[in-house]
Scaffold this motif. Structure first.
Motif, mmCIF file in Angstrom:
data_model
loop_
_atom_site.group_PDB
_atom_site.id
_atom_site.type_symbol
_atom_site.label_atom_id
_atom_site.label_comp_id
_atom_site.label_asym_id
_atom_site.label_seq_id
_atom_site.Cartn_x
_atom_site.Cartn_y
_atom_site.Cartn_z
ATOM 1 N N GLY A 1 -19.149 13.277 -1.507
ATOM 2 C CA GLY A 1 -19.522 14.495 -0.799
ATOM 3 C C GLY A 1 -18.619 14.783 0.383
ATOM 4 N N ALA A 2 -18.246 13.737 1.116
ATOM 5 C CA ALA A 2 -17.350 13.915 2.264
ATOM 6 C C ALA A 2 -15.999 14.453 1.812
ATOM 7 C CB ALA A 2 -17.183 12.591 3.001
ATOM 8 N N LYS A 3 -15.540 13.973 0.667
ATOM 9 C CA LYS A 3 -14.258 14.431 0.127
ATOM 10 C C LYS A 3 -14.339 15.889 -0.321
ATOM 11 C CE LYS A 3 -10.690 13.113 -3.199
ATOM 12 N NZ LYS A 3 -10.302 12.140 -4.267
ATOM 13 N N LYS A 4 -15.410 16.244 -1.032
ATOM 14 C CA LYS A 4 -15.567 17.613 -1.532
ATOM 15 C C LYS A 4 -15.717 18.620 -0.397
ATOM 16 C CE LYS A 4 -17.667 16.241 -5.925
ATOM 17 N NZ LYS A 4 -18.922 16.251 -6.732
ATOM 18 N N MET A 5 -16.401 18.219 0.685
ATOM 19 C CA MET A 5 -16.652 19.123 1.805
ATOM 20 C C MET A 5 -15.481 19.194 2.770
ATOM 21 S SD MET A 5 -20.624 18.589 2.869
ATOM 22 C CE MET A 5 -21.940 19.343 1.920
ATOM 23 N N GLY A 6 -14.484 18.354 2.553
ATOM 24 C CA GLY A 6 -13.325 18.378 3.439
ATOM 25 C C GLY A 6 -13.585 17.765 4.798
ATOM 26 N N LEU A 7 -14.538 16.829 4.872
ATOM 27 C CA LEU A 7 -14.814 16.155 6.144
ATOM 28 C C LEU A 7 -13.702 15.154 6.462
ATOM 29 C CD1 LEU A 7 -18.623 15.402 5.685
ATOM 30 C CD2 LEU A 7 -17.632 17.083 7.234
ATOM 31 N N ASN A 8 -13.370 15.030 7.739
ATOM 32 C CA ASN A 8 -12.423 13.996 8.154
ATOM 33 C C ASN A 8 -13.063 12.634 7.900
ATOM 34 O OD1 ASN A 8 -10.612 15.963 9.201
ATOM 35 N ND2 ASN A 8 -11.830 16.071 11.076
ATOM 36 N N HIS A 9 -12.484 11.845 7.032
ATOM 37 C CA HIS A 9 -13.084 10.550 6.736
ATOM 38 C C HIS A 9 -12.020 9.539 6.315
ATOM 39 C CE1 HIS A 9 -12.691 12.140 2.653
ATOM 40 N NE2 HIS A 9 -12.826 10.899 2.205
ATOM 41 N N ILE A 10 -12.382 8.261 6.416
ATOM 42 C CA ILE A 10 -11.547 7.160 5.937
ATOM 43 C C ILE A 10 -12.425 6.291 5.056
ATOM 44 C CG2 ILE A 10 -10.039 5.240 6.541
ATOM 45 C CD1 ILE A 10 -9.743 6.390 9.308
ATOM 46 N N ASP A 11 -12.008 6.085 3.821
ATOM 47 C CA ASP A 11 -12.783 5.275 2.886
ATOM 48 C C ASP A 11 -12.156 3.887 2.776
ATOM 49 O OD1 ASP A 11 -14.320 4.197 0.918
ATOM 50 O OD2 ASP A 11 -14.195 5.915 -0.435
ATOM 51 N N PHE A 12 -12.512 3.014 3.720
ATOM 52 C CA PHE A 12 -11.992 1.646 3.689
ATOM 53 C C PHE A 12 -12.581 0.858 2.528
ATOM 54 C CE2 PHE A 12 -11.205 2.255 8.385
ATOM 55 C CZ PHE A 12 -9.833 2.201 8.285
ATOM 56 N N ASN A 13 -13.793 1.198 2.112
ATOM 57 C CA ASN A 13 -14.425 0.478 1.012
ATOM 58 C C ASN A 13 -13.562 0.576 -0.249
ATOM 59 O OD1 ASN A 13 -16.804 -1.102 0.292
ATOM 60 N ND2 ASN A 13 -17.255 0.554 -1.140
ATOM 61 N N LYS A 14 -13.106 1.777 -0.555
ATOM 62 C CA LYS A 14 -12.253 1.986 -1.724
ATOM 63 C C LYS A 14 -10.882 1.335 -1.528
ATOM 64 C CE LYS A 14 -10.395 5.666 -4.701
ATOM 65 N NZ LYS A 14 -9.039 5.096 -4.765
ATOM 66 N N TRP A 15 -10.320 1.479 -0.325
ATOM 67 C CA TRP A 15 -8.989 0.930 -0.059
ATOM 68 C C TRP A 15 -8.989 -0.587 -0.189
ATOM 69 C CZ3 TRP A 15 -6.347 -2.453 3.005
ATOM 70 C CH2 TRP A 15 -4.966 -2.314 3.052
ATOM 71 N N PHE A 16 -10.020 -1.241 0.319
ATOM 72 C CA PHE A 16 -10.090 -2.705 0.242
ATOM 73 C C PHE A 16 -10.176 -3.160 -1.213
ATOM 74 C CE2 PHE A 16 -10.108 -2.851 4.608
ATOM 75 C CZ PHE A 16 -10.433 -4.084 5.155
ATOM 76 N N VAL A 17 -11.017 -2.478 -1.998
ATOM 77 C CA VAL A 17 -11.152 -2.845 -3.415
ATOM 78 C C VAL A 17 -9.841 -2.605 -4.158
ATOM 79 C CG1 VAL A 17 -12.322 -2.284 -5.578
ATOM 80 C CG2 VAL A 17 -13.638 -2.441 -3.460
ATOM 81 N N ASP A 18 -9.197 -1.481 -3.901
ATOM 82 C CA ASP A 18 -7.934 -1.154 -4.584
ATOM 83 C C ASP A 18 -6.823 -2.143 -4.247
ATOM 84 O OD1 ASP A 18 -9.166 1.010 -5.719
ATOM 85 O OD2 ASP A 18 -8.312 2.496 -4.352
ATOM 86 N N ASN A 19 -6.869 -2.714 -3.037
ATOM 87 C CA ASN A 19 -5.803 -3.623 -2.590
ATOM 88 C C ASN A 19 -6.211 -5.091 -2.628
ATOM 89 O OD1 ASN A 19 -3.396 -1.923 -1.267
ATOM 90 N ND2 ASN A 19 -5.326 -0.861 -0.923
ATOM 91 N N LYS A 20 -7.296 -5.371 -3.306
ATOM 92 C CA LYS A 20 -7.812 -6.742 -3.364
ATOM 93 C C LYS A 20 -6.800 -7.720 -3.947
ATOM 94 C CE LYS A 20 -11.637 -9.317 -5.490
ATOM 95 N NZ LYS A 20 -12.902 -9.164 -6.260
ATOM 96 N N LYS A 21 -6.128 -7.324 -5.017
ATOM 97 C CA LYS A 21 -5.200 -8.233 -5.694
ATOM 98 C C LYS A 21 -3.786 -8.173 -5.132
ATOM 99 C CE LYS A 21 -7.721 -8.164 -10.082
ATOM 100 N NZ LYS A 21 -7.664 -7.854 -11.530
ATOM 101 N N THR A 22 -3.470 -7.112 -4.415
ATOM 102 C CA THR A 22 -2.097 -6.943 -3.931
ATOM 103 C C THR A 22 -1.932 -7.279 -2.447
ATOM 104 O OG1 THR A 22 -2.508 -4.590 -3.508
ATOM 105 C CG2 THR A 22 -1.605 -5.184 -5.657
ATOM 106 N N SER A 23 -3.038 -7.384 -1.721
ATOM 107 C CA SER A 23 -2.946 -7.690 -0.290
ATOM 108 C C SER A 23 -2.311 -9.059 -0.077
ATOM 109 C CB SER A 23 -4.336 -7.658 0.342
ATOM 110 O OG SER A 23 -4.274 -8.040 1.700
ATOM 111 N N LYS A 24 -1.430 -9.137 0.892
ATOM 112 C CA LYS A 24 -0.712 -10.385 1.161
ATOM 113 C C LYS A 24 -1.661 -11.473 1.650
ATOM 114 C CE LYS A 24 3.448 -12.105 3.482
ATOM 115 N NZ LYS A 24 4.576 -11.750 4.378
ATOM 116 N N TYR A 25 -2.717 -11.058 2.396
ATOM 117 C CA TYR A 25 -3.675 -12.003 2.943
ATOM 118 C C TYR A 25 -5.090 -11.548 2.566
ATOM 119 C CZ TYR A 25 0.417 -13.170 5.760
ATOM 120 O OH TYR A 25 1.680 -13.514 6.160
ATOM 121 N N PRO A 26 -6.050 -12.472 2.539
ATOM 122 C CA PRO A 26 -7.417 -12.121 2.140
ATOM 123 C C PRO A 26 -8.031 -11.064 3.073
ATOM 124 C CG PRO A 26 -7.124 -14.501 2.144
ATOM 125 C CD PRO A 26 -5.908 -13.925 2.797
#
Length: 425
Positions: A167-192
């Protein structure tokens, strides 16, 4: 020897010949009972004394740790409130699992109402050259779903995080989705980015999130703030925030896990940098950033912990957000950050957005508030003293909430305001 063993706790309590590590977490120790004739006759003294002795006997902390260790090793149980031992000893808090699996889903209508409020507040603040940023902090259940015990499955497609973030994305609200970013970078992050023994994002993950938040503010304000840098990283056994859940379990021995990264931080403040005035309303996930020193990038910065305690003022003497004038707080800050992790999204902002919406909607001139702090305090008292204590009234509240498709809390506020505004009706 037997009697000596039985009396050892009493000897320890009196002489403290052995120094023990204190229990961690929230531990309330009762006061010792003071003898009086009246308390002795009515039994109050005996009750208080028994409670004190049961809580303060010698070697109590050792006995509790021993009991907790047995429960953990033999039964895979955590003797700590809300803590779940997952597969391969991965630790969770149950609220995170319930949020990830959708068991605490608020419903589409309720979430839609929250999003509309956020949109209204964001648009209104934009007219005042101020910004609202919604931050979805990472959640451990989303990051490590493979270690969740099978009894908590299956997973529902309807979760508070999914509907709020979409909903935040569709409404154009200023937001940061760290939950998605952390999951997406789980295997590629240099450190845990998450530890086995903790429930908050790792120290390294906190640094990355803090840097991203600062850059987001720079972009929205078109400014250049002081920079967050780290020169080196040490790999160590998990400690502090990376070991917080395990610490709260109060075991005799450490729970083994993988090495965690600990950056050596420094802040670069060059001439010509701009420090925005930032107010953050967040759960415990902001404490990591706050303790790192993110306030070095801001001026007049404040952290409202669960929209209750105000920091840094509460470091010396407790200051509550409810006691502050919302008009002056809006005027004295440039950026408003609302942060919550998946486990706390169901109560996102903890009343802050309702309070700001009420302020904006109940005045024609934003420079002149109609509703005072005393008025809002009266509303709160009326709800607690009259509405919530009346069973019939509460049943009516629930029906009205269903009809209006808003939360019962909102209906109670409307009802209380009408009653206060119309005392003779």
């Amino acid at each position: 020897m037997l009697f000596g063993l039985l009396f050892t706790p009493m000897i320890q309590q009196v002489f403290e010949f052995k120094t023990l590590e204190p229990l961690k977490g929230t531990v309330a120790n009762p006061e010792d009972a003071r003898f009086s004739k009246k308390d002795w006759i009515d039994g109050t003294y005996q009750e208080k004394k028994e409670l004190y002795i049961n809580s303060m006997f010698g070697f109590r902390s050792f006995c509790i740790r021993l009991n907790n260790q047995i429960a953990f090793n033999l039964f895979n149980k955590a003797k700590a409130n809300g803590v779940i031992v997952g597969k391969e000893n991965y630790l969770y808090e149950e609220s995170y699992i319930n949020a990830y699996t959708g068991k605490d889903f608020l419903g589409e209508d309720s979430i839609s109402h929250t999003l509309n409020r956020l949109k209204f507040i964001s648009d209104t603040l934009s007219k005042l050259n101020k910004q609202l940023i919604i931050v979805f902090a990472a959640g451990k259940a989303s990051y490590f779903p493979e270690y969740i015990p099978d009894k908590y499955l299956p997973i529902s497609e309807k979760t508070n995080y999914k509907y709020l973030s979409d909903g935040a994305k569709k409404m154009g609200l200023n937001h940061i989705d760290f939950n998605k970013w952390f999951v997406d970078n789980k295997k590629t992050s240099k450190y845990p980015l998450y530890s086995l023994q903790g429930v908050h994002w790792s120290t390294y993950g906190t640094v990355l999130a803090a840097d991203s938040l600062i850059r987001k503010i720079e972009f929205l304000r078109n400014i250049d703030t002081p920079n967050l840098l780290f020169d080196s990283i040490k790999m160590e056994d998990a400690h502090d925030v990376d070991y917080d859940v395990a610490d709260g379990m109060n075991l005799l021995y450490r729970i083994d896990g993988f090495k965690m990264a600990y950056p050596k931080m420094r802040w670069v403040e060059n001439l010509g940098k701009t420090k925005p005035k930032v107010l953050v309303i967040s759960d415990s996930f902001y404490w990591g950033m706050y303790n790192l020193g993110i306030s070095n990038c801001f001026q007049n910065d404040h952290f409202w912990y669960y929209n209750k305690q105000v920091f840094p003022e509460s470091n010396s003497k407790e200051v509550l957000a409810d006691d502050l004038d919302i008009k002056s707080q809006i005027e004295s800050h440039d950026v408003f950050v609302i942060m919550a992790t998946e486990a706390t999204l169901r109560k996102i902002s903890w009343g802050f957005i309702e309070r700001v919406e009420f302020y904006f909607k109940n005045q024609s001139d934003l420079s002149k508030p109609i509703r005072t702090q005393e008025y809002m305090r009266s509303v709160k008292i009326f709800i607690e003293s009259y509405i919530k204590t009346n069973k019939v009234w509460m049943e009516t509240i629930v029906k009205m909430a269903d009809e209006k498709k808003i939360s019962p809390d909102s209906v109670m506020v409307i009802e209380a305001m009408w009653q206060i505004d119309h005392p003779n009706k």
